[in-house]
Design a protein around this motif. Structure first.
Motif, short mmCIF file in Angstrom:
data_model
loop_
_atom_site.label_atom_id
_atom_site.label_comp_id
_atom_site.label_asym_id
_atom_site.label_seq_id
_atom_site.Cartn_x
_atom_site.Cartn_y
_atom_site.Cartn_z
N GLU A 1 4.75 9.47 -10.99
CA GLU A 1 4.19 8.19 -9.99
C GLU A 1 4.70 8.72 -8.45
OE1 GLU A 1 7.37 7.95 -11.98
OE2 GLU A 1 7.48 6.06 -12.96
N TYR B 1 0.83 10.61 -8.52
CA TYR B 1 -0.63 9.18 -8.65
C TYR B 1 -0.27 8.65 -7.18
CZ TYR B 1 -0.09 10.56 -14.07
OH TYR B 1 -0.67 10.53 -15.22
N ALA B 2 0.28 8.18 -7.10
CA ALA B 2 0.44 7.51 -5.83
C ALA B 2 -0.56 8.29 -4.27
CB ALA B 2 1.70 6.70 -5.41
N GLY C 1 8.30 4.85 -8.25
CA GLY C 1 8.63 6.44 -8.32
C GLY C 1 10.36 6.40 -7.36
N ALA D 1 -2.17 -0.87 -6.13
CA ALA D 1 -1.65 0.09 -6.89
C ALA D 1 -0.40 1.23 -6.18
CB ALA D 1 -2.85 0.41 -7.97
N THR E 1 2.82 0.19 -5.79
CA THR E 1 4.27 -0.40 -7.07
C THR E 1 4.45 0.98 -7.39
OG1 THR E 1 2.36 -2.40 -8.01
CG2 THR E 1 3.48 -0.91 -9.38
N LEU E 2 3.11 2.18 -6.98
CA LEU E 2 3.72 3.49 -8.29
C LEU E 2 4.77 4.14 -7.05
CD1 LEU E 2 -0.25 4.58 -8.45
CD2 LEU E 2 1.81 4.61 -10.35
#
Length: 173
Positions: free
Chosen positions: A130, A133-134, A117, A109, A112-113
């Motif tokens: 992004e 969140y990462a 981004g 995850a 992916t973030l």
């Protein structure tokens, strides 16, 4: 003649097998499959709890923000302890596979973030949800990893202390 007798015997055996009721699985998933499924579910829960911090307005003081983060990680660790105490034995989950799946899903995850981004049309230095969140997921991953490593170390020390023979119990020569 012999072949016909063998063929009739085989046909009779097949008929007996066909008449027997089918063997049913005791559970829907094997312990390995259960470990993977529960690992993915826990990783999703950890990710959603982490991202739920975005729903809370940014507090004025840094100490309140730190308090919210500590509260989040405390909730995650309480959930982990709950899973350890009650669910791993009950559902016959393979502990190591479960934790590996949790961490791999969280790392996937995060990656992916980060990729989302980087591929975003805005500049990396502008506000990018992004990347934030990462980073949040990365802190969650680190907190859970440190908890599990600490747990393994504590259990190893406790098991080592149990298996150590007491001093003074040996025979003197």
């Amino acid at each position: 003649m012999k072949k016909e007798d063998e063929l009739k015997k085989n046909v009779e055996e097949l008929k007996k097998i066909a008449e027997e009721p089918a063997a049913r699985r005791k559970s829907m998933l094997t312990p390995t499959e259960r470990s993977v499924v529960f690992g993915i579910l826990f990783a999703v829960v950890a990710g959603l709890l982490t991202l739920s911090l975005d729903l809370i307005a940014v507090p004025e003081s840094d100490s309140m923000l730190w308090f919210l983060m500590v509260l989040l990680y405390a909730v995650l660790i309480v959930i982990t302890v709950f899973v350890e105490r009650f669910l791993i034995q009950k559902f016959s989950i393979r502990r190591t596979l479960y934790y590996v799946v949790v961490h791999v899903v969280l790392l996937a995850a995060i990656i992916t973030l980060i990729v989302m981004g980087v591929n975003h049309p805005e500049s990396v230095y502008e506000v990018s949800t992004e990347f934030s969140y990462a980073m949040a997921m990365g802190f969650t991953e680190i907190a859970l990893l440190l908890y599990h490593l600490g747990r393994v170390i504590v259990l190893a020390i406790m098991n080592n202390a149990k298996n150590k023979p007491k001093k003074g119990t040996g025979k003197k020569k």
